[in-house]
Enzyme design. Sequence first.
Site, PDB file in Angstrom:
ATOM      1  N   HIS A 162     -25.360 -64.163 -41.885  1.00  8.29           N
ATOM      2  CA  HIS A 162     -24.320 -63.206 -42.931  1.00  8.29           C
ATOM      3  C   HIS A 162     -22.787 -63.179 -42.655  1.00  8.29           C
ATOM      4  O   HIS A 162     -22.965 -62.234 -41.232  1.00  8.29           O
ATOM      5  CB  HIS A 162     -24.767 -61.862 -43.647  1.00  8.29           C
ATOM      6  CG  HIS A 162     -24.291 -61.841 -44.758  1.00  8.29           C
ATOM      7  ND1 HIS A 162     -22.834 -60.911 -44.637  1.00  8.29           N
ATOM      8  CD2 HIS A 162     -24.226 -61.373 -46.328  1.00  8.29           C
ATOM      9  CE1 HIS A 162     -22.985 -60.748 -45.843  1.00  8.29           C
ATOM     10  NE2 HIS A 162     -23.230 -60.821 -46.469  1.00  8.29           N
ATOM     11  N   GLU A 164     -20.758 -68.379 -48.157  1.00  3.87           N
ATOM     12  CA  GLU A 164     -19.852 -67.219 -49.001  1.00  3.87           C
ATOM     13  C   GLU A 164     -18.769 -67.195 -48.137  1.00  3.87           C
ATOM     14  O   GLU A 164     -18.509 -65.949 -47.159  1.00  3.87           O
ATOM     15  CB  GLU A 164     -20.795 -66.368 -48.564  1.00  3.87           C
ATOM     16  CG  GLU A 164     -22.409 -65.865 -49.324  1.00  3.87           C
ATOM     17  CD  GLU A 164     -22.823 -64.640 -49.093  1.00  3.87           C
ATOM     18  OE1 GLU A 164     -22.698 -63.642 -50.123  1.00  3.87           O
ATOM     19  OE2 GLU A 164     -22.915 -63.922 -47.850  1.00  3.87           O
TER      20      GLU A 164
HETATM   21  P1  13P Z   1     -20.671 -59.292 -53.400  1.00  5.15           P
HETATM   22  O1  13P Z   1     -21.154 -59.916 -54.441  1.00  5.15           O
HETATM   23  O2  13P Z   1     -20.512 -57.811 -53.122  1.00  5.15           O
HETATM   24  O3  13P Z   1     -19.288 -60.037 -53.258  1.00  5.15           O
HETATM   25  O4  13P Z   1     -21.606 -59.490 -51.775  1.00  5.15           O
HETATM   26  C1  13P Z   1     -21.445 -61.192 -51.521  1.00  5.15           C
HETATM   27  C2  13P Z   1     -22.361 -61.414 -50.384  1.00  5.15           C
HETATM   28  O5  13P Z   1     -22.016 -60.383 -49.336  1.00  5.15           O
HETATM   29  C3  13P Z   1     -23.890 -61.340 -50.665  1.00  5.15           C
HETATM   30  O6  13P Z   1     -24.709 -61.200 -49.549  1.00  5.15           O
END
Ligand code: 13P
Length: 231
Positions: A87, A156
């Site tokens: 992450h 992400e």
């Molecule tokens: P948000 O949905 O708060 O933008 O976070 C996304 C995330 O990092 C999930 O791992």
Amino acid sequence: MIFAANFKTNHTRASTKAYIQTLESLAQKVENPIYVFPPLSAIDDFATSKLVVGVQNAYPARNGAFTGEVGVEQLEEFAIKTILIGHSERREILGESQESVAKKFAFFKEQGFTIIYCLGEPLEVRQEGQEALQEYLFAQLEGIDLSYEKLIVAYEPIWAIGTGVSATTADIRATHQLLKKVITQAPLLYGGSAKLDNIKEIADISEVDGVLVGSASLDAHNFFAMIEASR
Ligand code: 13P
């Protein structure tokens, strides 16, 4: 569609328990498993049939002298076999390098864990153009076995995480197309301000196999409404 909830450093032991009970009962008719990643302190041996509970992080060892860390022996006590790796918050805030992320991946693969492997670029890289974007994202796949059968990948973009501003559907589609040139087997999730307002348009992108949700997953009813809205 795969749905995964990343609580990050939110929810207590008590509120996680209540959340899991609520979501489990709401989700009885949902076919795909729903992943939930509570904070480590809230992990328990939850009796769930629809939900898969995993951890946001763990140390790549069974046990040993790793002060402050949790290994496989501790996870086994709660039948945890699912983990998030890579992450951006761990890469950026906790300083995890690609080398350490890849080492963690190899260890948990060896242990047979389901791995949700995350990658994503900061805004500066996206602004540099397509070549820089590709180079940056592909470097985050170095040392990762993309043919691992229990792998799920989550794209992400860092600039969309926790900002309330999701990537546009065109950006998501284009980046997923790029990633799917090399990620040919694993499902590819999108994460970054996915919420009730935009879940339908995200779910409608054919290159999106699911979502990894932070903020909008914190309320079980809201998260379930997203699952419903995507169908
Ligand atoms: P948000 O949905 O708060 O933008 O976070 C996304 C995330 O990092 C999930 O791992």
